[in-house]
Design a protein around this motif. Structure first.
Motif, PDB file in Angstrom:
ATOM      1  N   PHE A   1       0.854  -1.176   0.000  1.00 50.50           N
ATOM      2  CA  PHE A   1       0.000   0.000   0.000  1.00 50.50           C
ATOM      3  C   PHE A   1       0.891   1.227   0.000  1.00 50.50           C
ATOM      4  CE2 PHE A   1      -2.636   3.394   1.587  1.00 50.50           C
ATOM      5  CZ  PHE A   1      -3.895   3.129   1.059  1.00 50.50           C
ATOM      6  N   HIS A   2       0.525   2.198  -0.838  1.00 53.56           N
ATOM      7  CA  HIS A   2       1.292   3.454  -0.889  1.00 53.56           C
ATOM      8  C   HIS A   2       0.342   4.635  -0.842  1.00 53.56           C
ATOM      9  CE1 HIS A   2       4.264   6.487  -2.003  1.00 53.56           C
ATOM     10  NE2 HIS A   2       3.330   6.985  -2.788  1.00 53.56           N
ATOM     11  N   LEU A   3       0.713   5.625  -0.052  1.00 51.22           N
ATOM     12  CA  LEU A   3       0.006   6.898  -0.006  1.00 51.22           C
ATOM     13  C   LEU A   3       1.028   8.025  -0.022  1.00 51.22           C
ATOM     14  CD1 LEU A   3      -2.514   8.774   0.606  1.00 51.22           C
ATOM     15  CD2 LEU A   3      -1.917   8.503   3.015  1.00 51.22           C
ATOM     16  N   SER A   4       0.780   9.002  -0.863  1.00 49.58           N
ATOM     17  CA  SER A   4       1.639  10.190  -0.846  1.00 49.58           C
ATOM     18  C   SER A   4       0.795  11.424  -1.099  1.00 49.58           C
ATOM     19  CB  SER A   4       2.751  10.089  -1.891  1.00 49.58           C
ATOM     20  OG  SER A   4       2.211   9.893  -3.183  1.00 49.58           O
ATOM     21  N   VAL A   5       1.184  12.531  -0.498  1.00 53.67           N
ATOM     22  CA  VAL A   5       0.485  13.808  -0.640  1.00 53.67           C
ATOM     23  C   VAL A   5       1.514  14.870  -0.978  1.00 53.67           C
ATOM     24  CG1 VAL A   5      -0.955  15.540   0.509  1.00 53.67           C
ATOM     25  CG2 VAL A   5      -1.302  13.113   1.005  1.00 53.67           C
ATOM     26  N   ALA A   6       1.220  15.653  -2.011  1.00 54.24           N
ATOM     27  CA  ALA A   6       2.142  16.704  -2.446  1.00 54.24           C
ATOM     28  C   ALA A   6       1.391  18.002  -2.619  1.00 54.24           C
ATOM     29  CB  ALA A   6       2.822  16.305  -3.754  1.00 54.24           C
ATOM     30  N   ARG A   7       2.107  19.100  -2.470  1.00 55.76           N
ATOM     31  CA  ARG A   7       1.525  20.426  -2.675  1.00 55.76           C
ATOM     32  C   ARG A   7       2.545  21.293  -3.412  1.00 55.76           C
ATOM     33  NH1 ARG A   7      -2.544  23.542  -0.334  1.00 55.76           N
ATOM     34  NH2 ARG A   7      -2.915  22.030   1.341  1.00 55.76           N
ATOM     35  N   ASP A   8       2.066  22.025  -4.410  1.00 57.18           N
ATOM     36  CA  ASP A   8       2.901  22.975  -5.160  1.00 57.18           C
ATOM     37  C   ASP A   8       4.183  22.336  -5.669  1.00 57.18           C
ATOM     38  OD1 ASP A   8       1.040  25.005  -4.787  1.00 57.18           O
ATOM     39  OD2 ASP A   8       1.911  25.559  -2.843  1.00 57.18           O
ATOM     40  N   GLY A   9       4.079  21.109  -6.160  1.00 60.31           N
ATOM     41  CA  GLY A   9       5.213  20.467  -6.803  1.00 60.31           C
ATOM     42  C   GLY A   9       6.174  19.773  -5.866  1.00 60.31           C
ATOM     43  N   ALA A  10       5.869  19.706  -4.580  1.00 67.54           N
ATOM     44  CA  ALA A  10       6.770  19.061  -3.626  1.00 67.54           C
ATOM     45  C   ALA A  10       5.988  18.119  -2.726  1.00 67.54           C
ATOM     46  CB  ALA A  10       7.490  20.113  -2.774  1.00 67.54           C
ATOM     47  N   GLU A  11       6.595  16.984  -2.445  1.00 67.32           N
ATOM     48  CA  GLU A  11       5.942  16.012  -1.572  1.00 67.32           C
ATOM     49  C   GLU A  11       5.885  16.534  -0.149  1.00 67.32           C
ATOM     50  OE1 GLU A  11       7.656  12.092   0.159  1.00 67.32           O
ATOM     51  OE2 GLU A  11       6.768  11.548  -1.791  1.00 67.32           O
ATOM     52  N   GLN A  12       4.725  16.411   0.490  1.00 68.07           N
ATOM     53  CA  GLN A  12       4.570  16.810   1.883  1.00 68.07           C
ATOM     54  C   GLN A  12       4.806  15.630   2.823  1.00 68.07           C
ATOM     55  OE1 GLN A  12       0.541  18.692   1.757  1.00 68.07           O
ATOM     56  NE2 GLN A  12       1.592  20.450   2.657  1.00 68.07           N
ATOM     57  N   TYR A  13       4.181  14.507   2.519  1.00 69.07           N
ATOM     58  CA  TYR A  13       4.382  13.299   3.325  1.00 69.07           C
ATOM     59  C   TYR A  13       3.972  12.095   2.506  1.00 69.07           C
ATOM     60  CZ  TYR A  13      -0.646  13.927   4.318  1.00 69.07           C
ATOM     61  OH  TYR A  13      -1.998  14.106   4.213  1.00 69.07           O
ATOM     62  N   ALA A  14       4.471  10.927   2.943  1.00 64.61           N
ATOM     63  CA  ALA A  14       4.168   9.686   2.224  1.00 64.61           C
ATOM     64  C   ALA A  14       4.506   8.502   3.107  1.00 64.61           C
ATOM     65  CB  ALA A  14       4.965   9.607   0.922  1.00 64.61           C
ATOM     66  N   PHE A  15       3.870   7.380   2.839  1.00 62.06           N
ATOM     67  CA  PHE A  15       4.309   6.124   3.444  1.00 62.06           C
ATOM     68  C   PHE A  15       4.017   4.987   2.468  1.00 62.06           C
ATOM     69  CE2 PHE A  15      -0.096   6.179   5.081  1.00 62.06           C
ATOM     70  CZ  PHE A  15      -0.510   4.887   4.780  1.00 62.06           C
ATOM     71  N   THR A  16       4.833   3.951   2.581  1.00 64.41           N
ATOM     72  CA  THR A  16       4.685   2.760   1.748  1.00 64.41           C
ATOM     73  C   THR A  16       4.791   1.534   2.626  1.00 64.41           C
ATOM     74  OG1 THR A  16       5.685   3.852  -0.161  1.00 64.41           O
ATOM     75  CG2 THR A  16       5.590   1.443  -0.206  1.00 64.41           C
ATOM     76  N   TYR A  17       3.793   0.663   2.523  1.00 62.82           N
ATOM     77  CA  TYR A  17       3.880  -0.640   3.172  1.00 62.82           C
ATOM     78  C   TYR A  17       4.210  -1.660   2.099  1.00 62.82           C
ATOM     79  CZ  TYR A  17       2.719  -5.066   5.282  1.00 62.82           C
ATOM     80  OH  TYR A  17       2.790  -6.355   5.736  1.00 62.82           O
ATOM     81  N   ALA A  18       5.348  -2.307   2.219  1.00 62.38           N
ATOM     82  CA  ALA A  18       5.763  -3.332   1.259  1.00 62.38           C
ATOM     83  C   ALA A  18       6.795  -4.225   1.929  1.00 62.38           C
ATOM     84  CB  ALA A  18       6.350  -2.700  -0.005  1.00 62.38           C
ATOM     85  N   ASP A  19       6.840  -5.476   1.526  1.00 55.63           N
ATOM     86  CA  ASP A  19       7.795  -6.440   2.075  1.00 55.63           C
ATOM     87  C   ASP A  19       7.692  -6.552   3.592  1.00 55.63           C
ATOM     88  OD1 ASP A  19       8.780  -6.817  -0.534  1.00 55.63           O
ATOM     89  OD2 ASP A  19      10.127  -5.093  -0.305  1.00 55.63           O
ATOM     90  N   GLY A  20       6.482  -6.337   4.115  1.00 50.91           N
ATOM     91  CA  GLY A  20       6.242  -6.526   5.537  1.00 50.91           C
ATOM     92  C   GLY A  20       6.665  -5.381   6.414  1.00 50.91           C
ATOM     93  N   GLU A  21       7.058  -4.244   5.838  1.00 52.30           N
ATOM     94  CA  GLU A  21       7.476  -3.117   6.667  1.00 52.30           C
ATOM     95  C   GLU A  21       6.945  -1.808   6.099  1.00 52.30           C
ATOM     96  OE1 GLU A  21      11.707  -3.000   6.736  1.00 52.30           O
ATOM     97  OE2 GLU A  21      11.879  -2.426   4.630  1.00 52.30           O
ATOM     98  N   VAL A  22       6.897  -0.783   6.954  1.00 55.73           N
ATOM     99  CA  VAL A  22       6.411   0.533   6.570  1.00 55.73           C
ATOM    100  C   VAL A  22       7.591   1.494   6.514  1.00 55.73           C
ATOM    101  CG1 VAL A  22       4.971   2.492   7.222  1.00 55.73           C
ATOM    102  CG2 VAL A  22       4.135   0.164   7.594  1.00 55.73           C
ATOM    103  N   ARG A  23       7.674   2.248   5.425  1.00 50.47           N
ATOM    104  CA  ARG A  23       8.646   3.332   5.291  1.00 50.47           C
ATOM    105  C   ARG A  23       7.853   4.616   5.068  1.00 50.47           C
ATOM    106  NH1 ARG A  23      13.809   1.057   1.833  1.00 50.47           N
ATOM    107  NH2 ARG A  23      13.934  -0.980   2.860  1.00 50.47           N
ATOM    108  N   SER A  24       8.201   5.657   5.810  1.00 49.76           N
ATOM    109  CA  SER A  24       7.436   6.893   5.725  1.00 49.76           C
ATOM    110  C   SER A  24       8.365   8.091   5.670  1.00 49.76           C
ATOM    111  CB  SER A  24       6.486   7.014   6.923  1.00 49.76           C
ATOM    112  OG  SER A  24       7.216   7.008   8.137  1.00 49.76           O
ATOM    113  N   SER A  25       7.780   9.216   5.253  1.00 53.87           N
ATOM    114  CA  SER A  25       8.532  10.478   5.192  1.00 53.87           C
ATOM    115  C   SER A  25       7.572  11.619   5.436  1.00 53.87           C
ATOM    116  CB  SER A  25       9.211  10.642   3.825  1.00 53.87           C
ATOM    117  OG  SER A  25       8.248  10.656   2.782  1.00 53.87           O
ATOM    118  N   GLY A  26       8.078  12.738   5.945  1.00 52.49           N
ATOM    119  CA  GLY A  26       7.257  13.906   6.185  1.00 52.49           C
ATOM    120  C   GLY A  26       6.402  13.749   7.427  1.00 52.49           C
ATOM    121  N   GLU A  27       5.642  14.789   7.710  1.00 51.91           N
ATOM    122  CA  GLU A  27       4.792  14.822   8.900  1.00 51.91           C
ATOM    123  C   GLU A  27       3.394  14.324   8.528  1.00 51.91           C
ATOM    124  OE1 GLU A  27       3.245  17.978  12.308  1.00 51.91           O
ATOM    125  OE2 GLU A  27       4.926  18.490  10.983  1.00 51.91           O
ATOM    126  N   ILE A  28       3.126  13.071   8.838  1.00 52.66           N
ATOM    127  CA  ILE A  28       1.878  12.424   8.445  1.00 52.66           C
ATOM    128  C   ILE A  28       0.800  12.766   9.473  1.00 52.66           C
ATOM    129  CG2 ILE A  28       0.740  10.222   7.992  1.00 52.66           C
ATOM    130  CD1 ILE A  28       3.480   9.102   7.229  1.00 52.66           C
TER     131      ILE A  28
END
Length: 638
Positions: free
Chosen positions: A534-561
């Protein structure tokens, strides 16, 4: 339970006999016996006494069923039962068939160890049935002592070799004779060219019934109207079939719906030809000659119009354009449906229905919209019933309550298994503050930056793949349908997403968010034979604000979710993918106030385009696969 012994056989048979005599022309009289019957206005014979009936029963070893006994007390046999049984047996000629035809052996040849009671019953019928046809056009009439109801009535079965169908069942002898009376009327109603129409008290009563049913249908009483029209149709009354078919088509029925007797009238052709042609186009593998058969009796100008409409339906250019205020509402509804708001489109049509004007007295409801590529998918049986229940064309009646919305709102419906079990992985992009027509400019390059004409998901994919010769393991261009996702949002949706590759994934959120906000979701939590993701990402004005990806049994995230979307709330145990998927989708819908229109995506037609690849190009030293297909001198046919 029907008390068949109380039926007034004499009145019924006298009416039938008189109508038969009045319907004949001189060249139709077959022999002296028929001429005598015409002059006497009686198709029957002298009544059978109780002694004759008892003697018959003793000869056959069985007591006869009640309705046949009562018939014999009025007439010991019958001439011209329907159109194909010229003489029906009485007490003297009725006899056990005893497989005289050899049809029991034929039926048994087709039986196997899995044959049900129905198959065995047909074979037994030819051995045990009491044969009543004495003279006929290769038509058998058998009373079945093995098919008896609680009143002691035996079912009657009829079979003709030239019909190539299983024996037709009639509940009892009375129902058989009623059916034969209807058959007589139906055959007399379809006279040859130049012959005067057959008129009798019965036809006048039925024609008045058809007119009452027509008005009842316009008042919204379609159920009662359809029953009365079906009864008149069985007697072959003009208009009954064409009116009844209009009701049936709006209830979702299309098989053997030909608008007979109405569609060939130029007055009604603009409304009735399109749905007739659209159904033909859906089964075009049968060839186009059948369309001319359905239009038998039409002039060449109308036939030419039908084939021109067929071309429009096939290439998706047919548009339903009625006149007046209702036509204006149709345009508004089409625009709503074009971008996925099928519920809004339907409410627009229904709101304008009181403004609809029929093309003539035999026009019960708007029907041309069923062939419109954008409006046709709005129909469901429930919606058709709502339309039919709404008073129209100046008739007064009680308006029905609106049917439930087809779109459930939100995004959670994506977590529900689809009927074919195919939607296990999907992806979509949501963009705020821009129209759907602008999405190709944000998500595609070059030739892909334009919308195709609205198509179903299957039509769009078939067209996209047609003639495609090269497939790369690195390319992942998504074919996406577009529409509106709620106030201020547009969507691009791909319901046939490819394999997710986290290492090569290029998220389109940033490029889609120039000057606004964009959301990307890619879900494969129920994907078969592959790891859930599962992947979710949110961007504003051409730049990513936050995102997370669940894959291979683990979650990787970035930004202030945001807390509502914190992956830690969802990914504790993903053995139940749907159990995780639903609350995730509900959280996304609530956070952004969006929804995806289920009916339009699954059953409707939407504009589509192909995005740029969702995977990066191969880096130096990385291997990948390219498959090229040579179609020879031609591309695959549709």
């Amino acid at each position: 339970m029907t008390d068949t012994t109380r039926f007034d056989w004499r009145s019924f048979l006298l009416r039938w006999s008189g109508e038969w005599a009045d319907s004949l022309t001189d060249d139709e009289v077959r022999n002296e016996d028929d001429e005598g019957a015409r002059q006497a206005r009686w198709l029957g014979f002298p009544p059978a006494s109780e002694e004759l009936i008892s003697a018959m029963e003793e000869r056959l070893g069985r007591r006869m069923p009640p309705s046949y006994r009562e018939f014999l007390k009025v007439s010991d046999g019958w001439r011209h039962a329907g159109g194909f049984v010229w003489l029906l047996a009485g007490t003297r000629d009725a006899h056990w068939h005893d497989n005289e035809s050899g049809l029991a052996d034929m039926a048994e040849e087709y039986l196997d160890e899995d044959a049900g009671p129905g198959g065995r019953r047909e074979a037994d019928l030819w051995r045990e049935g009491l044969q009543l046809d004495a003279e006929s056009d290769a038509t058998y009439v058998l009373l079945d002592p093995g098919d008896v109801d609680e009143d002691g009535e035996w079912a009657v079965y009829t079979w003709a070799s030239w019909r190539a169908e299983s024996p037709e069942r009639h509940a009892n002898f009375l129902e058989f004779m009623r059916d034969m009376y209807r058959e007589f009327h139906s055959l007399r109603a379809h006279r040859g060219d130049g012959e005067p129409p057959f008129v009798s008290d019965t036809t006048r009563e039925l024609d008045a019934q058809v007119e009452r049913a027509r008005l009842e249908a316009l008042r919204g009483g379609w159920e009662r109207a359809l029953r009365e029209l079906d009864e008149a149709k069985e007697y072959g009354r003009p208009r009954a079939a064409g009116l009844g078919d209009q009701i049936r088509r709006l209830l979702g029925e299309s098989h053997a719906v030909y608008f007979d007797g109405v569609v060939t009238d130029p007055t009604y052709a603009p409304e009735l030809l399109p749905p007739l042609v659209a159904e033909h186009a859906a089964h075009s593998y049968r060839g186009d000659s059948g369309l001319r058969f359905q239009l038998r009796g039409a002039d060449e100008e109308l036939v030419s119009l039908a084939y021109a409409t067929l071309d429009q339906v096939r290439d998706g250019t047919y548009r339903y354009e009625p006149a007046g205020p209702f036509g204006e509402a149709v345009e508004r509804a089409r625009e709503l449906a074009r971008w996925g708001d099928t519920d809004g489109a339907w409410r627009t049509l229904m709101g304008a229905l009181p403004l609809w004007e029929p093309l003539g007295p035999d026009h019960l409801a708007p029907l041309g919209w069923l062939a419109d590529p954008l409006l046709g998918p709005l129909l469901t049986p429930e919606r058709g019933a709502e339309l039919l229940s709404t008073p129209r064309a100046g008739q007064a009646g009680e308006a029905p309550g609106p049917v439930s919305r087809l779109d459930p709102g939100g995004l959670a419906w994506l977590a529900e298994p689809d009927p074919g079990g195919n939607r296990t992985a999907y992806r979509f992009v949501l963009v705020e503050g821009v129209g759907p027509e602008e999405l190709p400019g944000r998500l595609a390059d070059g030739d892909g930056a334009a919308l195709d004409e609205p198509m179903t998901a299957w039509e769009a994919r078939r067209r996209w793949l047609r003639g495609k010769r090269e497939f790369s393991s690195f390319e992942d261009r998504a074919l996406m349908a577009v529409g509106r996702a709620g106030p201020g949002w547009s969507f691009a949706f791909d319901g046939d997403a490819s394999l997710f590759d986290r290492r090569r994934f290029v998220c389109p959120a940033a490029s889609a968010s120039a000057g606004t906000r964009a959301v990307v979701v890619w879900s494969g939590l129920r994907a078969c034979h592959r790891e859930p993701f599962f992947h979710l990402s949110v961007a504003r004005d051409g730049a990513e604000q936050y995102a997370f990806t669940y894959a291979d049994g683990e979650v990787r995230s970035s930004g202030e979710i945001p807390r509502a979307l914190d992956p830690g709330r969802f990914f504790g145990d993903v053995e139940d993918g749907a159990g995780v998927e639903r609350p995730l989708l509900e959280a996304v819908a609530a956070e952004f106030g969006v929804h995806l229109p289920r009916h339009a995506i699954v059953n409707g037609r939407l504009h589509t385009f192909a995005t740029r690849s969702w995977r990066r190009p191969p880096a130096e030293g990385e291997t990948y696969t390219v498959i090229r297909i040579d179609y020879g001198d031609s591309t695959p046919a549709d």
